[in-house]
Design a protein around this motif. Structure first.
Motif, PDB file in Angstrom:
ATOM      1  N   ASN A 206       0.668  -1.488   0.356  1.00  0.00           N
ATOM      2  CA  ASN A 206      -0.193  -0.287  -0.100  1.00  0.00           C
ATOM      3  C   ASN A 206       0.881   1.373   0.360  1.00  0.00           C
ATOM      4  OD1 ASN A 206      -1.593   2.478   0.523  1.00  0.00           O
ATOM      5  ND2 ASN A 206      -2.939   0.727   2.038  1.00  0.00           N
ATOM      6  N   SER A 207       0.573   2.067  -1.324  1.00  0.00           N
ATOM      7  CA  SER A 207       1.152   3.095  -0.788  1.00  0.00           C
ATOM      8  C   SER A 207       1.524   4.027   0.003  1.00  0.00           C
ATOM      9  CB  SER A 207       1.977   4.012  -2.522  1.00  0.00           C
ATOM     10  OG  SER A 207       0.245   4.646  -2.722  1.00  0.00           O
ATOM     11  N   SER A 208       0.060   4.269   0.516  1.00  0.00           N
ATOM     12  CA  SER A 208       0.446   5.039   1.224  1.00  0.00           C
ATOM     13  C   SER A 208       0.682   5.112   3.096  1.00  0.00           C
ATOM     14  CB  SER A 208      -1.195   5.178   2.031  1.00  0.00           C
ATOM     15  OG  SER A 208      -1.285   4.212   2.851  1.00  0.00           O
ATOM     16  N   ASP A 209       1.308   3.220   2.730  1.00  0.00           N
ATOM     17  CA  ASP A 209       2.459   3.597   4.086  1.00  0.00           C
ATOM     18  C   ASP A 209       3.824   3.728   3.877  1.00  0.00           C
ATOM     19  OD1 ASP A 209       0.027   1.388   5.382  1.00  0.00           O
ATOM     20  OD2 ASP A 209       0.584  -0.408   4.370  1.00  0.00           O
ATOM     21  N   ILE A 210       4.398   3.989   3.147  1.00  0.00           N
ATOM     22  CA  ILE A 210       5.279   4.601   3.038  1.00  0.00           C
ATOM     23  C   ILE A 210       5.757   6.330   3.841  1.00  0.00           C
ATOM     24  CG2 ILE A 210       7.438   5.604   0.995  1.00  0.00           C
ATOM     25  CD1 ILE A 210       6.561   2.957   0.255  1.00  0.00           C
ATOM     26  N   PRO A 211       6.815   5.959   4.416  1.00  0.00           N
ATOM     27  CA  PRO A 211       6.533   7.410   5.180  1.00  0.00           C
ATOM     28  C   PRO A 211       6.815   8.454   4.635  1.00  0.00           C
ATOM     29  CG  PRO A 211       7.715   5.704   6.564  1.00  0.00           C
ATOM     30  CD  PRO A 211       7.620   5.516   5.488  1.00  0.00           C
ATOM     31  N   PHE A 212       5.755   9.724   4.944  1.00  0.00           N
ATOM     32  CA  PHE A 212       6.032  10.704   3.788  1.00  0.00           C
ATOM     33  C   PHE A 212       7.861  11.493   3.819  1.00  0.00           C
ATOM     34  CE2 PHE A 212       6.789  15.506   4.001  1.00  0.00           C
ATOM     35  CZ  PHE A 212       5.999  15.689   3.812  1.00  0.00           C
ATOM     36  N   ASP A 213       8.688  11.335   4.935  1.00  0.00           N
ATOM     37  CA  ASP A 213       9.797  11.278   4.334  1.00  0.00           C
ATOM     38  C   ASP A 213      10.507  10.554   3.319  1.00  0.00           C
ATOM     39  OD1 ASP A 213       9.745  13.367   6.879  1.00  0.00           O
ATOM     40  OD2 ASP A 213      11.391  12.561   8.039  1.00  0.00           O
ATOM     41  N   LEU A 214      10.231   9.638   2.931  1.00  0.00           N
ATOM     42  CA  LEU A 214      10.877   8.070   2.562  1.00  0.00           C
ATOM     43  C   LEU A 214      10.027   8.496   0.909  1.00  0.00           C
ATOM     44  CD1 LEU A 214      11.371   5.261   4.502  1.00  0.00           C
ATOM     45  CD2 LEU A 214      13.301   7.567   3.216  1.00  0.00           C
ATOM     46  N   GLN A 215       8.612   9.384   0.975  1.00  0.00           N
ATOM     47  CA  GLN A 215       7.817   9.686  -0.662  1.00  0.00           C
ATOM     48  C   GLN A 215       8.574   9.708  -0.983  1.00  0.00           C
ATOM     49  OE1 GLN A 215       4.421  11.225   0.124  1.00  0.00           O
ATOM     50  NE2 GLN A 215       3.659   8.838   1.851  1.00  0.00           N
TER      51      GLN A 215
END
Length: 244
Positions: A206-215
């Protein structure tokens, strides 16, 4: 002796020149099995005692000889300097770079012996049954590209689980991090891997599980079914091949 080892040796030799007295050299010789080299050197201790200009050159040469005698002595030297002078640590960046290396002396982890293993892929993922078949796909991709694949749960070398995790990341060339489910342990492990300069390959269901700092980093998205895992395996083969 590769370039990364030479940099570490030079750094430690500079610290020895700055801090060591005669007793330090003798103690280091005893710890490393090279006391005869220290005691019988025709210039090292004499040039130290008299403040001669050639002391630094002799110190560098002796440190190199100690490490060349036994590569494990590198860790002994680092530990001795850190314990006695509160400086030093280990050069931790393993990625190719022209920037100055970062050094550290961690209080939470022990620095493992040995260096990065070019064929090792470490996998950081939640410890639950749904991820077992995902790991098998990652493992198959690694095998197909001439690499081997390990998880912390597959080894037991220390009483502390986090030490095994750190040691595995430290030794790996590539670290696959599965961010599915926003697992805090995986976030922590990814941070360690990035700090150590590893090639981090993020994957997620799920792409929403990638932390903001790593997107802003590229990641591989997959479905946890037979077709999705097969696709992930193919993508990882290409990625591993590019990173070898």
């Amino acid at each position: 002796m590769d370039a990364s080892i030479r940099k570490r040796v030079i750094y430690l030799a500079k610290l020895a020149v700055e801090h060591f007295n005669v007793g330090d050299w003798q103690a280091l010789g005893a710890y490393t099995g090279q006391l005869d080299l220290i005691s019988n050197h025709d210039r090292l201790l004499r040039s130290l005692s008299f403040g001669d200009a050639d002391y630094s050159g002799h110190a560098h040469a002796v440190i190199f000889r100690i490490v060349e005698f036994d590569r494990d002595n590198l860790q002994i030297i680092e530990d001795y300097i850190a314990e006695n002078y509160g400086v030093g640590g280990v050069s931790i960046s393993t990625a190719p770079t022209h920037q100055a290396p970062i050094t550290f002396a961690p209080s939470v982890f022990e620095i493992p012996k040995g260096q990065t293993e070019a064929d090792l892929v470490a996998v950081m993922s939640p410890f639950s049954a749904p991820f077992e078949m995902v790991f098998q796909s990652i493992q198959s991709a690694a095998t197909a590209t001439g690499l081997r694949c390990l998880r912390a749960k597959d080894i037991w070398e220390h009483s502390s689980v986090i030490q095994d995790v750190f040691s595995l990341i430290y030794k790996a060339q590539i670290v696959v991090c599965d961010f599915t489910g926003k697992n805090p342990n995986v976030f922590y492990e990814a941070g360690i891997a990035h700090t150590l300069g590893k090639h981090v390959v993020p994957i997620t269901q799920n792409s929403s599980d990638i932390p903001f700092d790593l997107q802003h980093h590229r990641y591989l998205s997959y479905l946890n079914n037979s077709e999705g895992r097969a696709s992930l395996e193919n993508e990882l083969q290409r990625r591993f091949g590019a990173l070898k």
